[in-house]
Design an enzyme around this catalytic site. Structure first.
Site, PDB file in Angstrom:
ATOM      1  CB  CYS A  12     -10.914  -6.232  10.054  1.00 22.18           C
ATOM      2  SG  CYS A  12      -9.289  -5.598   9.650  1.00 22.18           S
ATOM      3  CB  CYS A  86     -15.169  -6.307   8.425  1.00 22.39           C
ATOM      4  SG  CYS A  86     -14.107  -7.714   8.139  1.00 22.39           S
ATOM      5  CB  CYS A  93     -13.619 -15.189  13.202  1.00 27.18           C
ATOM      6  SG  CYS A  93     -12.783 -15.340  14.782  1.00 27.18           S
TER       7      CYS A  93
END
Length: 145
Positions: A12, A86, A93
């Site tokens: 997250c 999230c 990412c």
């Protein structure tokens, strides 16, 4: 780190609430089958006190947990399953993560952003906690069949 169990990493933004909860639930529910970790794209200084409190209500001790950055794991741990919890983490990412066989996105509302008094904030954390637990239970149940 165990070479025999697939590594699951929950990701997250701050690694202070949702990913910490998911890691704790997976470790308790299927830690015999998975090596469980969590990290954040922009780790917070500490795990949110409300997350520690609402997890303790269910018997999980997050008091010793510390937020970690994704660089702690990227290229250093053979992550088999990457689960973003999230939208921000999903966007931030790295699109390529060596070794990842499965990438999942489970978006949960960030309870740390809830604007309200202490009681309503704890209720929001409980709501998110329970949704995360349900999702982890569902995922581990499907995978054990």
């Amino acid at each position: 780190m165990n070479d025999h169990k697939p590594v699951v990493l929950f990701l997250c933004t701050g690694n202070s609430c949702r990913s910490q909860m998911a890691e704790a639930f997976l470790r308790a529910l299927a830690g015999d089958r998975y090596e469980c970790h969590s990290a954040g794209t922009d780790p917070a200084p500490a795990v949110h006190p409300a997350a520690v409190r609402v997890m303790a209500e269910k018997g999980y001790d997050l008091s010793g947990a510390r937020p970690k950055g994704l660089k702690t794991y990227l290229g250093k741990l053979p992550v088999a399953v990457l689960i973003t919890v999230c939208d921000t983490a999903s966007r931030n990412c790295p699109s390529l993560w060596p070794g990842v066989r499965e990438r999942l996105h489970w978006p949960f509302e960030d309870p740390a952003l809830h604007a309200g008094n202490e009681a309503s904030t704890l209720d929001k954390f409980r709501e998110v906690r329970d949704r995360i637990e349900e999702r982890v239970r569902e995922w581990t149940g499907r995978r054990s069949r």
